[in-house]
Design an enzyme around this catalytic site. Structure first.
Site, PDB file in Angstrom:
ATOM      1  N   GLY A  10       0.838  -1.208   0.000  1.00 29.46           N
ATOM      2  CA  GLY A  10       0.000   0.000   0.000  1.00 29.46           C
ATOM      3  C   GLY A  10       0.868   1.250   0.000  1.00 29.46           C
ATOM      4  N   TYR A 144     -15.352  -0.207   8.711  1.00 27.53           N
ATOM      5  CA  TYR A 144     -13.911   0.085   8.849  1.00 27.53           C
ATOM      6  C   TYR A 144     -13.473  -0.108  10.310  1.00 27.53           C
ATOM      7  CZ  TYR A 144      -9.694   3.095   8.805  1.00 27.53           C
ATOM      8  OH  TYR A 144      -8.429   3.611   8.943  1.00 27.53           O
TER       9      TYR A 144
HETATM   10  P1  NAD Z   1      -4.814   5.079   1.242  1.00 28.53           P
HETATM   11  O1  NAD Z   1      -6.183   4.675   0.830  1.00 28.53           O
HETATM   12  O2  NAD Z   1      -4.321   6.425   0.881  1.00 28.53           O
HETATM   13  O3  NAD Z   1      -3.765   4.005   0.702  1.00 28.53           O
HETATM   14  C1  NAD Z   1      -4.005   2.627   0.706  1.00 28.53           C
HETATM   15  C2  NAD Z   1      -3.209   2.023  -0.439  1.00 28.53           C
HETATM   16  O4  NAD Z   1      -3.464   0.624  -0.458  1.00 28.53           O
HETATM   17  C3  NAD Z   1      -3.607   2.576  -1.821  1.00 28.53           C
HETATM   18  O5  NAD Z   1      -2.496   3.055  -2.511  1.00 28.53           O
HETATM   19  C4  NAD Z   1      -4.237   1.377  -2.521  1.00 28.53           C
HETATM   20  O6  NAD Z   1      -3.987   1.334  -3.923  1.00 28.53           O
HETATM   21  C5  NAD Z   1      -3.551   0.223  -1.811  1.00 28.53           C
HETATM   22  N1  NAD Z   1      -4.294  -1.030  -1.941  1.00 28.53           N
HETATM   23  C6  NAD Z   1      -5.650  -1.175  -1.928  1.00 28.53           C
HETATM   24  N2  NAD Z   1      -5.961  -2.462  -2.108  1.00 28.53           N
HETATM   25  C7  NAD Z   1      -4.790  -3.134  -2.224  1.00 28.53           C
HETATM   26  C8  NAD Z   1      -4.461  -4.495  -2.433  1.00 28.53           C
HETATM   27  N3  NAD Z   1      -5.413  -5.433  -2.578  1.00 28.53           N
HETATM   28  N4  NAD Z   1      -3.156  -4.846  -2.508  1.00 28.53           N
HETATM   29  C9  NAD Z   1      -2.180  -3.906  -2.385  1.00 28.53           C
HETATM   30  N5  NAD Z   1      -2.432  -2.596  -2.201  1.00 28.53           N
HETATM   31  C10 NAD Z   1      -3.724  -2.228  -2.126  1.00 28.53           C
HETATM   32  O7  NAD Z   1      -4.723   4.844   2.814  1.00 28.53           O
HETATM   33  P2  NAD Z   1      -3.772   5.601   3.858  1.00 28.53           P
HETATM   34  O8  NAD Z   1      -4.486   6.797   4.317  1.00 28.53           O
HETATM   35  O9  NAD Z   1      -2.402   5.692   3.321  1.00 28.53           O
HETATM   36  O10 NAD Z   1      -3.844   4.552   5.061  1.00 28.53           O
HETATM   37  C11 NAD Z   1      -2.849   3.553   5.258  1.00 28.53           C
HETATM   38  C12 NAD Z   1      -3.255   2.752   6.474  1.00 28.53           C
HETATM   39  O11 NAD Z   1      -3.343   3.623   7.613  1.00 28.53           O
HETATM   40  C13 NAD Z   1      -4.616   2.060   6.373  1.00 28.53           C
HETATM   41  O12 NAD Z   1      -4.563   0.826   7.035  1.00 28.53           O
HETATM   42  C14 NAD Z   1      -5.549   2.994   7.103  1.00 28.53           C
HETATM   43  O13 NAD Z   1      -6.641   2.319   7.633  1.00 28.53           O
HETATM   44  C15 NAD Z   1      -4.629   3.497   8.196  1.00 28.53           C
HETATM   45  N6  NAD Z   1      -5.084   4.793   8.730  1.00 28.53           N
HETATM   46  C16 NAD Z   1      -5.024   5.916   7.977  1.00 28.53           C
HETATM   47  C17 NAD Z   1      -5.462   7.139   8.499  1.00 28.53           C
HETATM   48  C18 NAD Z   1      -5.423   8.404   7.702  1.00 28.53           C
HETATM   49  O14 NAD Z   1      -5.902   9.436   8.178  1.00 28.53           O
HETATM   50  N7  NAD Z   1      -4.843   8.400   6.503  1.00 28.53           N
HETATM   51  C19 NAD Z   1      -5.959   7.173   9.813  1.00 28.53           C
HETATM   52  C20 NAD Z   1      -6.042   5.989  10.542  1.00 28.53           C
HETATM   53  C21 NAD Z   1      -5.572   4.795  10.005  1.00 28.53           C
HETATM   54  N1  SER Z   2      -8.607   9.019   8.687  1.00 29.28           N
HETATM   55  C1  SER Z   2      -9.277   7.782   8.833  1.00 29.28           C
HETATM   56  C2  SER Z   2     -10.656   7.855   8.301  1.00 29.28           C
HETATM   57  O1  SER Z   2     -11.231   8.933   8.362  1.00 29.28           O
HETATM   58  C3  SER Z   2      -9.339   7.363  10.289  1.00 29.28           C
HETATM   59  O2  SER Z   2      -8.974   6.041  10.333  1.00 29.28           O
HETATM   60  O3  SER Z   2     -11.151   6.876   7.830  1.00 29.28           O
END
Ligand code: NAD
Ligand code: SER
Length: 314
Positions: A10, A144
């Site tokens: 990812g 989620y």
């Molecule tokens: P994002 O959606 O920006 O990135 C996720 C990436 O995973 C994408 O590039 C997508 O193409 C890739 N992906 C999707 N399906 C896939 C698959 N089958 N195989 C390989 N890659 C795949 O998400 P993010 O914001 O970068 O979040 C990363 C992690 O952090 C996640 O687990 C999310 O739940 C967690 N998180 C993010 C936030 C936030 O605010 N961004 C907050 C809490 C938790």
């Molecule tokens: N930034 C994330 C969301 O809004 C929190 O996990 O889904």
């Protein structure tokens, strides 16, 4: 230079791009293999190795892990809160099966460490709204949040039963300027900066007084790497650590941006994401992370705002 060989799954997402770049600085570009389903992100091109991987295809993923001599996985692929509510079963499938594939491979190939992020979305309406503690009533109301909470217990299970060194943070909403957010409820706190600079106006999908926990990307990356580099005996939480930096409402971030862009205007039109936001805590107690491995944030709202606006204008 350390000898670890890291796979980021990812890597083209909001967090993955910046985490990959930061890991490459520490471990050496050739020792951090970026992977994603999507085409390689422009910011990653030329900075190190990249391979196309679907985390749902366990055999192909395991082959890459063996061939590339991977010792650590950072597994970031997930469907976030707002997108998850549009397609609950797809979100459940990716978020759970993707994690189980990674944990099974870590067990079978005896990997050194796994990182997997959870979220403040594990908390639901019955959790305390203010200073929500590490351990409390946890009844998530989004698919989620359910998938993250179940994931936390799978991580704990693989640690307790098989000794897999898996570590996790419950990220709040992450604010960043390099790569776009991927469909979360907290995405407004990124969009607002872009719209302030581009249009000088923003229509917010949350109400003006909706407080949520947030963190600047620089702090999120540092928290992740500090957790992963902490000695194992310092890690007392094997589900997922609360981490916090700041909490603010749309009105407060608007007022902060207005200090830099005086003619910026905002309007509010809440949609289904309001219900999600209302189910989450407004602030988080992260004392366990502070005590165990020394977590401390560096960016507050005004520092985040100044840095976001400066970088978006470069
Ligand atoms: P994002 O959606 O920006 O990135 C996720 C990436 O995973 C994408 O590039 C997508 O193409 C890739 N992906 C999707 N399906 C896939 C698959 N089958 N195989 C390989 N890659 C795949 O998400 P993010 O914001 O970068 O979040 C990363 C992690 O952090 C996640 O687990 C999310 O739940 C967690 N998180 C993010 C936030 C936030 O605010 N961004 C907050 C809490 C938790
Ligand atoms: N930034 C994330 C969301 O809004 C929190 O996990 O889904």
């Amino acid at each position: 230079m350390k000898k670890d060989k890291i796979l980021v799954i990812g890597a083209c997402g909001q967090i993955g791009v910046e985490l990959t770049l930061a890991l490459r600085k520490i471990y050496g570009a050739e020792n951090v293999l970026a992977s994603d389903l999507r085409e390689q992100n422009e910011l990653l091109k030329g900075t190190g190795p990249y391979v196309s991987i679907d985390v749902m295809k366990k055999d192909a993923l395991q082959l890459q892990v063996i061939r590339q001599g991977i010792t650590q996985i950072y597994h970031l692929a997930a469907i976030l809160s707002a997108t998850g509510e549009r397609s609950p079963l797809i979100a459940w499938n990716l978020n759970m099966q993707g994690l189980l594939n990674v944990l099974e491979i870590a067990r079978e190939e005896k990997l050194d460490k796994v990182y997997w992020p959870s979220s403040i979305a594990v908390f639901g309406n019955s959790s305390p709204k203010q200073n929500c503690p590490q351990q409390t009533i946890i009844e998530p109301s989004t698919v989620y949040g359910i998938s993250k909470y179940a994931g936390e217990f799978w991580c704990n299970y693989f640690f307790m039963r098989y000794g897999v060194d898996v570590r996790s943070l419950r990220y709040p909403g992450i604010i960043s300027y390099k790569s776009a957010p991927g469909g979360g409820t907290t995405d407004y706190a990124v969009e607002i900066y872009h719209q302030a600079l581009k249009e000088k106006s923003y229509e917010c999908f949350l109400k003006e007084d909706t407080y949520l926990p947030m963190m600047y990307m620089a702090d999120a990356i540092r928290a992740t790497i500090e957790l992963m580099e902490a000695p194992a005996e310092k890690i007392s939480v094997r589900t997922s650590y609360n981490v916090a930096a700041m909490s603010f409402s749309p009105k407060e971030i608007f007022q902060e941006i207005k200090k830099h862009i005086p003619d910026f205007t905002i309007s509010y039109k809440s949609d289904f994401r309001q219900t999600i936001a209302d189910s989450w805590p407004q602030s988080i107690d992260d004392n366990v992370a502070r005590k165990d491995w020394g977590w401390k944030e560096e960016f507050n709202l005004s520092e985040t705002t100044a840095d976001m606006l400066k970088n978006l204008q470069l």
